[in-house]
Each structure stands twice: as C-alpha cells, then as structure tokens.
Design an enzyme around this catalytic site. Structure first.
Site, mmCIF file in Angstrom:
data_model
loop_
_atom_site.group_PDB
_atom_site.id
_atom_site.type_symbol
_atom_site.label_atom_id
_atom_site.label_comp_id
_atom_site.label_asym_id
_atom_site.label_seq_id
_atom_site.Cartn_x
_atom_site.Cartn_y
_atom_site.Cartn_z
ATOM 1 N N ARG A 48 -57.439 64.948 25.106
ATOM 2 C CA ARG A 48 -57.403 63.786 26.017
ATOM 3 C C ARG A 48 -58.065 62.558 25.415
ATOM 4 O O ARG A 48 -57.899 61.458 25.925
ATOM 5 C CB ARG A 48 -58.027 64.155 27.366
ATOM 6 C CG ARG A 48 -57.851 63.068 28.417
ATOM 7 C CD ARG A 48 -58.106 63.547 29.834
ATOM 8 N NE ARG A 48 -59.302 64.364 29.954
ATOM 9 C CZ ARG A 48 -60.555 63.896 29.911
ATOM 10 N NH1 ARG A 48 -60.775 62.604 29.768
ATOM 11 N NH2 ARG A 48 -61.581 64.714 30.021
ATOM 12 N N TYR A 102 -37.043 47.315 32.462
ATOM 13 C CA TYR A 102 -36.717 48.720 32.690
ATOM 14 C C TYR A 102 -37.139 49.101 34.121
ATOM 15 O O TYR A 102 -38.242 48.751 34.558
ATOM 16 C CB TYR A 102 -37.451 49.578 31.658
ATOM 17 C CG TYR A 102 -37.348 51.058 31.920
ATOM 18 C CD1 TYR A 102 -36.160 51.743 31.694
ATOM 19 C CD2 TYR A 102 -38.436 51.766 32.407
ATOM 20 C CE1 TYR A 102 -36.066 53.099 31.942
ATOM 21 C CE2 TYR A 102 -38.343 53.116 32.652
ATOM 22 C CZ TYR A 102 -37.156 53.782 32.421
ATOM 23 O OH TYR A 102 -37.068 55.119 32.682
ATOM 24 N N ASP A 174 -42.057 45.704 25.422
ATOM 25 C CA ASP A 174 -41.464 47.036 25.399
ATOM 26 C C ASP A 174 -40.392 46.995 24.316
ATOM 27 O O ASP A 174 -39.352 46.365 24.481
ATOM 28 C CB ASP A 174 -40.873 47.349 26.777
ATOM 29 C CG ASP A 174 -40.326 48.769 26.870
ATOM 30 O OD1 ASP A 174 -39.885 49.295 25.828
ATOM 31 O OD2 ASP A 174 -40.328 49.335 27.976
ATOM 32 N N LYS A 199 -36.898 57.851 23.613
ATOM 33 C CA LYS A 199 -35.623 57.257 23.208
ATOM 34 C C LYS A 199 -35.465 57.334 21.682
ATOM 35 O O LYS A 199 -35.389 58.414 21.154
ATOM 36 C CB LYS A 199 -35.523 55.841 23.760
ATOM 37 C CG LYS A 199 -35.931 55.721 25.244
ATOM 38 C CD LYS A 199 -35.029 56.492 26.191
ATOM 39 C CE LYS A 199 -35.615 56.663 27.593
ATOM 40 N NZ LYS A 199 -36.077 55.445 28.244
HETATM 41 C C1 LIG Z 1 -37.047 55.146 29.193
HETATM 42 C C2 LIG Z 1 -37.731 53.849 29.103
HETATM 43 C C3 LIG Z 1 -39.061 53.707 29.537
HETATM 44 C C4 LIG Z 1 -39.843 54.818 30.182
HETATM 45 O O1 LIG Z 1 -40.095 55.834 29.300
HETATM 46 P P1 LIG Z 1 -40.352 57.374 29.723
HETATM 47 O O2 LIG Z 1 -40.535 58.033 28.411
HETATM 48 O O3 LIG Z 1 -39.162 57.830 30.510
HETATM 49 O O4 LIG Z 1 -41.589 57.386 30.565
HETATM 50 C C5 LIG Z 1 -39.666 52.474 29.375
HETATM 51 N N1 LIG Z 1 -38.990 51.423 28.852
HETATM 52 C C6 LIG Z 1 -37.721 51.516 28.442
HETATM 53 C C7 LIG Z 1 -37.043 50.328 27.881
HETATM 54 C C8 LIG Z 1 -37.039 52.734 28.555
HETATM 55 O O5 LIG Z 1 -35.769 52.817 28.158
#
Ligand SMILES: *Cc1c(COP(=O)(O)O)cnc(C)c1O
Length: 384
Positions: A48, A102, A174, A199
């Site tokens: 953690r 998102y 992001d 992703k």
């Molecule tokens: C999927 C996604 C997230 C969230 O991610 P998780 O791994 O599902 O928590 C955040 N931002 C973007 C652009 C995403 O495609």
C-alpha cells in the site's frame, strides 16, 4: 546507460526490469510479499506504500515513457485519477475540467466533490478561451483529456499548460487515449499525467490498472494521499503490466497505422456519413494534432448514413467485437448513445454530436484487409 537517450522500444522492453541475480532468468521475478524485513528506512516496504520491488521498478518504466521524474502504479485508472484530485484539492478549492471527459471521471467529480466542498466547472468547449473563462481566484487545477472520447476533439496542450502556469494553477491530463507512444504532455508543459493502464498500457483487455507520472515533488504529494486511500495494484498484476508494456511501442504503432487506413476507408465509403479521426486532413484540428502528437492513435469514430441501423451493423460484424472497453490488440466497436453516453438525454447527446448512428471504433492490430472486409460484409448484409 542514460535512460533519456534510449529509444521508445528499448524503454518498453528494458527499463524497470528487475535483474534476477539468483537464477539469471530472462524476465523480472515477481515479489508477492506483503511483509518485508524491518529496514532502517523511513518508509518500510509494503504494497500500500507503492514501494514493493515490482511496483517500484515498473514505476521507472512509466516515468521513462512519460519523460517524468517519477511515477506510481494504481489499481485502476479511477484510483489514479481520484487519488491525484484528492491530493491536489481540498474544501474551498476549485477545478476546471474539460466538458468532453471520460464518463467515469465526470461522474466522480459530480458525485464526490460536492461531499468534500470542492468546486468544479465543466468548460463549454475545449478551446483555450473556454478554460481561461472558467478560472476563478480559488482555481487550483485545470484538467484536460485529448484526444477526447468519443469524437476525438483535440485540446491545445501547450496553450492550456501555459495558461495554467501563468495563473499558478496545476495542469493535469488524462493521456489514456493517446498513450505515451503518441503524446508526451510533460514535454508540452503539463504538470501531471494520468493513465487508465487498463487501455493501451495493458493492451490485451485483461488488466485493470492505472498510472500517474510527474515531478518528484508532485509525486510526493500524491504518494502521501495515495497511501491513505489505498488504491495500489497487486504485484502479480504489476508484473503482468510490465510484461504488456514491453510491446507497447509495437502495438500502438500498428494501431496508428491501421486506424489511419481504416479512417480513410470509411471516409470513402458510401455507407458512412462522417468520420472523426485526428489523422485525417479534414479533421478540423488536424494541424494541432500533428503539432502535439507523434501518431494519431488507434481510436476513431464514424457515423453510418441515416438509412442504415448501427445496432444491426454491430450485430452483423463477424471479426470486430462489440465491446465496452477499448485499446486491446483486438478491434472493438460500441455505440456511445446506448453505452458510455446512455445517461444523457437524446437532446444532450445530439448537442454533443453523439447520434444513434455514431460508432466508436477501437482499432486493433489485425490485418487491415480483414477489418475492411468485415465492415464491408456487415454493411452488405444489413443493406440487402
Ligand atoms: C477507461 C478510462 C478511464 C478509467 O480507467 P479504469 O481503469 O476503468 O478505472 C479513465 N480515463 C479514460 C480516458 C478511460 O478510457
């Protein structure tokens, strides 16, 4: 060897490897321990605390990929994003976020921030003027997402980063859709980069993970909150992620190439009304995309002509899978109106450009000819 001078694929393959001194194995050993011997250091080793051997080493790879001083690995993209926001914002503070965000991030902000007295503004658009108009005296963070989901709009990273800097505001991004292969926001002045590693970093639709990269100073702030929130990733999955990133450069470049070819193919197709892809010359922000991205990514969207039904089209596909998630080596499609944007009203969706015939296409690494043939046969079968 200086890590800065290494090429992308060398970083992907080798940075952050743990040398197997004991058995001289080819890959990093996995250290699953949640308990380590007492050492005379301030921060003991504990999962953690984000400092097990596998966590610490993989962080080096992420930092190198994002041209950052340091990085942390999280249990999901949302664990990464929520930890960063809670680390930077307290009651009475304000954040400006891009309106094309998102869905999970937008929900997090709308549902959790009011409980903590954190103020927020969603911009009207994604031009720099939309961000500057939303700044207040208590604004602490500006958060962007480019290319956006699902219409692949492009935000000017350098301009927003410099707007933030001149107002003493921290800028965050992001970077999930572009991946560090195509976009390195820290080089453009952004302070903190976040990823859903679920992703492209993971890339095989089998890992839930997140990552954050920034300066040592910001990472220390984020670490202090991260250890309290507890969103760290299991070492087994950390190891899986390290393994996956070895092929990140190869995968994403193949996806870039396929997406560009498929975008052109769809644009020239009679059954298609409109294609959204920043790599197309007629994308309204093609020049901006070109100036800040090294590749245009594997995500595109397209709209079928009104006489065709997108639900029937998706059902007629044989190779391309209908799927909620994205960025895997396999090609997937979804309809934003009934999935990611289902909670909006029809009017809100249409205002955003999300019609019932809009299809989001996450282009994989298959042979492009097979993808085109699958799309062609699906159109023929619903047309007849
Ligand atoms: C999927 C996604 C997230 C969230 O991610 P998780 O791994 O599902 O928590 C955040 N931002 C973007 C652009 C995403 O495609």
């Amino acid at each position: 060897m200086s890590e800065e001078k290494l090429g992308l694929n060398t970083i992907c393959t080798h940075i952050g490897e743990i040398k197997d001194e004991q058995f001289k194995g080819a890959v990093s050993p996995i250290y699953m321990s949640t308990s380590y011997a007492f050492e005379n250091v301030v921060v003991k080793r504990y999962p953690r605390y984000f400092n097990t051997p596998n966590q610490a080493y993989l962080s080096k790879k992420i930092a190198a990929l994002e041209h950052a001083e340091a990085a942390m690995i999280f249990a999901s993209g949302m664990a990464a994003i929520s930890t960063v926001f809670f680390a930077l914002l307290k009651a009475g503070d304000h954040i400006v976020v891009q309106n094309t965000l998102y869905g999970g991030t937008a929900n997090f902000i709308r549902e959790e921030f009011p409980k903590h007295g954190i103020e927020f503004t969603f911009t009207n658009g994604y031009n720099v003027s939309d961000f500057s108009a939303a700044i207040r005296p208590n604004t602490k963070v500006i958060h962007i997402e480019t290319p956006s989901n699902p219409l692949l709009t492009i935000t000017d990273i350098k301009a927003v980063a410099s707007l933030a800097k001149s107002n003493n505001i921290i800028s965050t991004i992001d970077n999930t859709f572009a991946s560090p292969v195509n976009q390195n926001p820290i080089d453009l002045g952004i302070d903190i980069v976040m990823h859903s590693a679920t992703k492209y970093l993971g890339g095989h639709s089998d890992i839930l993970a997140g990552a954050v990269a920034s300066s040592n100073q910001h990472m220390e702030t984020i670490w202090n909150v991260g250890k309290n929130l507890g969103g760290s990733l299991s070492d087994f999955t950390v190891w899986m992620l390290e393994r996956s990133i070895k092929t990140l450069g190869l995968r994403v470049k193949a996806q870039n190439r396929n997406a560009k070819k498929l975008a052109k193919f769809l644009q020239d197709h009679d059954a298609v009304k409109k294609v959204y892809y920043p790599g197309l010359k007629n994308h309204p922000q093609h020049a901006l995309a070109k100036s800040q991205m090294k590749g245009f990514g594997g995500m595109l969207s397209f709209e079928l002509i009104d006489s065709l039904n997108a639900n029937e089209f998706l059902s007629a596909l044989k190779l391309i899978k209908p799927s909620m998630s994205l960025a895997g080596v396999e090609s997937t499609m979804l309809l934003p109106y009934s999935t990611s944007h289902a909670l909006l009203t029809q009017e809100q969706r249409v205002a955003l450009g999300i019609t019932n015939n809009l299809i989001r296409f996450s282009v994989g690494i298959e042979s492009k000819r097979d993808l085109m043939l699958d799309i062609e046969q699906a159109i023929q079968s619903i047309n007849s």
